[in-house]
Design a protein around this motif. Structure first.
Motif, PDB file in Angstrom:
ATOM      1  N   LEU A  16       0.815  -1.211   0.000  1.00 41.38           N
ATOM      2  CA  LEU A  16       0.000   0.000   0.000  1.00 41.38           C
ATOM      3  C   LEU A  16       0.852   1.265   0.000  1.00 41.38           C
ATOM      4  O   LEU A  16       0.567   2.216  -0.728  1.00 41.38           O
ATOM      5  CB  LEU A  16      -0.914   0.015   1.229  1.00 41.38           C
ATOM      6  N   VAL A  17       1.899   1.269   0.800  1.00 46.17           N
ATOM      7  CA  VAL A  17       2.763   2.449   0.878  1.00 46.17           C
ATOM      8  C   VAL A  17       3.479   2.688  -0.447  1.00 46.17           C
ATOM      9  O   VAL A  17       3.578   3.817  -0.924  1.00 46.17           O
ATOM     10  CB  VAL A  17       3.757   2.301   2.049  1.00 46.17           C
ATOM     11  N   GLU A  20       0.952   3.987  -3.012  1.00 47.36           N
ATOM     12  CA  GLU A  20       0.628   5.388  -2.713  1.00 47.36           C
ATOM     13  C   GLU A  20       1.753   6.323  -3.116  1.00 47.36           C
ATOM     14  O   GLU A  20       1.504   7.402  -3.655  1.00 47.36           O
ATOM     15  CB  GLU A  20       0.379   5.563  -1.223  1.00 47.36           C
ATOM     16  N   TRP A  39       1.932   8.289   4.000  1.00 49.10           N
ATOM     17  CA  TRP A  39       2.439   7.101   4.699  1.00 49.10           C
ATOM     18  C   TRP A  39       2.005   7.122   6.147  1.00 49.10           C
ATOM     19  O   TRP A  39       1.621   6.105   6.712  1.00 49.10           O
ATOM     20  CB  TRP A  39       3.956   7.033   4.621  1.00 49.10           C
ATOM     21  N   THR A  42      -1.719   6.347   6.215  1.00 53.83           N
ATOM     22  CA  THR A  42      -1.923   4.938   5.910  1.00 53.83           C
ATOM     23  C   THR A  42      -1.522   4.061   7.094  1.00 53.83           C
ATOM     24  O   THR A  42      -2.232   3.118   7.443  1.00 53.83           O
ATOM     25  CB  THR A  42      -1.107   4.527   4.669  1.00 53.83           C
TER      26      THR A  42
END
Length: 58
Positions: A16-17, A20, A39, A42
């Motif tokens: 996910l990071v 993104e 970050w 998230t």
């Protein structure tokens, strides 16, 4: 599900990071500041979701 979640938790957060970062970097003039903020958001959201899963399982 608990054992599977514990194994997949950190690879999913890392993915996910990274995704993104690439999305923010492609649309932002200053990607570093925006990506660090995202970050953080998230990570906090992911931790909250993980805690809610723990509460449901107990």
């Amino acid at each position: 599900m608990t054992a599977t979640w514990n194994i997949l938790k950190y690879p999913m957060l890392t993915l996910l990071v990274v995704v993104e970062f690439f999305i923010i970097a492609s649309f932002s003039v200053t990607p570093v500041e925006h990506s660090l903020l995202m970050w953080l958001v998230t990570g906090i959201g992911f931790a909250m979701w993980d805690e809610s899963l723990k509460e449901v399982e107990e």
